[in-house]
Design a protein around this motif. Structure first.
Motif, mmCIF file in Angstrom:
data_model
loop_
_atom_site.group_PDB
_atom_site.id
_atom_site.type_symbol
_atom_site.label_atom_id
_atom_site.label_comp_id
_atom_site.label_asym_id
_atom_site.label_seq_id
_atom_site.Cartn_x
_atom_site.Cartn_y
_atom_site.Cartn_z
ATOM 1 N N ILE A 261 66.113 24.270 55.067
ATOM 2 C CA ILE A 261 65.165 24.499 56.331
ATOM 3 C C ILE A 261 64.241 25.253 56.035
ATOM 4 N N HIS A 262 62.766 25.198 56.001
ATOM 5 C CA HIS A 262 61.848 26.010 55.465
ATOM 6 C C HIS A 262 61.511 26.824 57.067
ATOM 7 N N ILE A 263 61.318 27.985 57.050
ATOM 8 C CA ILE A 263 60.767 28.816 57.939
ATOM 9 C C ILE A 263 59.916 29.905 57.477
ATOM 10 N N ALA A 264 58.639 29.798 57.890
ATOM 11 C CA ALA A 264 57.828 30.567 57.804
ATOM 12 C C ALA A 264 57.115 31.391 59.161
ATOM 13 N N HIS A 265 56.528 32.763 58.631
ATOM 14 C CA HIS A 265 55.918 33.362 59.694
ATOM 15 C C HIS A 265 54.415 33.688 59.299
ATOM 16 N N VAL A 266 53.387 33.005 60.013
ATOM 17 C CA VAL A 266 51.896 33.167 59.549
ATOM 18 C C VAL A 266 51.366 34.203 60.455
ATOM 19 N N ILE A 267 50.869 35.134 59.814
ATOM 20 C CA ILE A 267 49.984 36.175 60.624
ATOM 21 C C ILE A 267 48.504 35.729 60.617
ATOM 22 N N ILE A 268 47.990 35.744 61.758
ATOM 23 C CA ILE A 268 46.570 35.364 62.287
ATOM 24 C C ILE A 268 45.902 36.596 62.536
ATOM 25 N N ASP A 269 45.105 37.050 61.641
ATOM 26 C CA ASP A 269 44.367 38.369 62.063
ATOM 27 C C ASP A 269 43.020 38.082 62.208
ATOM 28 N N GLY A 270 42.579 38.202 63.857
ATOM 29 C CA GLY A 270 41.335 37.878 64.083
ATOM 30 C C GLY A 270 41.313 36.710 65.390
ATOM 31 N N MET A 271 40.048 36.956 65.908
ATOM 32 C CA MET A 271 39.926 35.980 66.991
ATOM 33 C C MET A 271 39.689 34.417 66.235
ATOM 34 N N VAL A 272 40.358 33.259 66.883
ATOM 35 C CA VAL A 272 40.078 31.919 66.349
ATOM 36 C C VAL A 272 39.058 31.378 67.029
ATOM 37 N N ASN A 273 38.372 30.744 66.712
ATOM 38 C CA ASN A 273 37.071 30.001 66.838
ATOM 39 C C ASN A 273 37.591 28.708 67.504
ATOM 40 N N GLY A 274 37.931 28.845 68.672
ATOM 41 C CA GLY A 274 38.497 27.797 69.513
ATOM 42 C C GLY A 274 38.129 27.877 70.760
ATOM 43 N N ASP A 275 38.443 26.646 71.644
ATOM 44 C CA ASP A 275 38.032 26.855 73.090
ATOM 45 C C ASP A 275 38.666 27.912 73.933
ATOM 46 N N GLY B 284 34.835 34.479 63.690
ATOM 47 C CA GLY B 284 36.213 33.784 64.095
ATOM 48 C C GLY B 284 36.689 33.105 63.003
ATOM 49 N N LEU B 285 38.160 32.974 63.129
ATOM 50 C CA LEU B 285 38.710 31.947 62.005
ATOM 51 C C LEU B 285 38.677 30.463 62.457
ATOM 52 N N ASN B 286 38.291 29.932 61.298
ATOM 53 C CA ASN B 286 38.115 28.532 61.557
ATOM 54 C C ASN B 286 39.285 27.717 61.909
ATOM 55 N N LEU B 287 39.224 26.756 62.890
ATOM 56 C CA LEU B 287 40.686 25.934 63.163
ATOM 57 C C LEU B 287 40.873 25.104 62.054
ATOM 58 N N ASP B 288 40.184 24.589 61.383
ATOM 59 C CA ASP B 288 40.474 23.560 60.277
ATOM 60 C C ASP B 288 41.105 24.268 59.416
ATOM 61 N N ALA B 289 40.559 25.519 58.774
ATOM 62 C CA ALA B 289 40.984 26.198 57.779
ATOM 63 C C ALA B 289 42.713 26.916 58.162
ATOM 64 N N ILE B 290 42.940 27.160 59.378
ATOM 65 C CA ILE B 290 44.291 27.645 59.599
ATOM 66 C C ILE B 290 45.097 26.259 59.528
ATOM 67 N N TYR C 95 48.612 25.897 57.425
ATOM 68 C CA TYR C 95 49.978 25.261 57.926
ATOM 69 C C TYR C 95 50.509 24.118 57.301
ATOM 70 N N TRP C 96 49.485 22.986 57.074
ATOM 71 C CA TRP C 96 49.745 21.948 56.496
ATOM 72 C C TRP C 96 50.438 22.069 55.005
#
Length: 138
Positions: free
Chosen positions: A69-83, A104-110, A114-115
């Motif tokens: 089981i792969h468990i990861a923690h992703v730090i998102i540092d900044g505003m995400v360019n989304g709705d 802002g952080l690009n949703l597709d890049a995020i 994750y993928w």
């Protein structure tokens, strides 16, 4: 604050881990923030919850890695360019995002990151990933 930053993740993870243990594989990714690593004035409650989430995720990663089981923690540092940010406060969120200079952080890049975590082979898993705009100060 702790309910939205930690308790919700705890409850979801406990449900997912039951299924993953039966399957002997799975990927669980937690989303953190810079507050996972350091606090700032007026953000003590947020920092406490996100720090707890980070510690929990990294402990789970150690416990469940041998079960596939792969468990990861992703730090998102900044505003995400989304709705959510673009529509906040009748569009003022979009203005704040644009005036900070990062756009802002690009949703597709995020999503690609994750993928990438999901596709990783058990021989080499990432347990923590830090995503931030290249202009961001840290």
């Amino acid at each position: 604050m702790w309910q939205s930053t930690f308790l919700s993740a705890y409850l979801v993870s406990q449900s997912c881990l039951k299924i993953f243990k039966e399957q002997n594989h799975g990927t669980l990714i937690f989303t953190g923030a810079s507050a996972s690593l350091r606090g700032k004035p007026f953000f003590a409650a947020f920092t406490m919850g996100k720090s707890a989430l980070r510690a929990y995720a990294l402990n789970l990663a150690q416990i469940y890695k041998k079960q596939g089981i792969h468990i990861a923690h992703v730090i998102i540092d900044g505003m995400v360019n989304g709705d959510r940010i673009n529509k906040a406060l009748f569009g003022l969120g979009r203005l704040a995002r644009l005036t900070r200079g990062t756009g802002g952080l690009n949703l597709d890049a995020i999503a690609e990151n994750y993928w990438m975590l999901y596709l990783q082979s058990p021989e080499l898993w990432t347990h923590e990933l830090d995503l931030r705009p290249y202009q961001e100060k840290f």
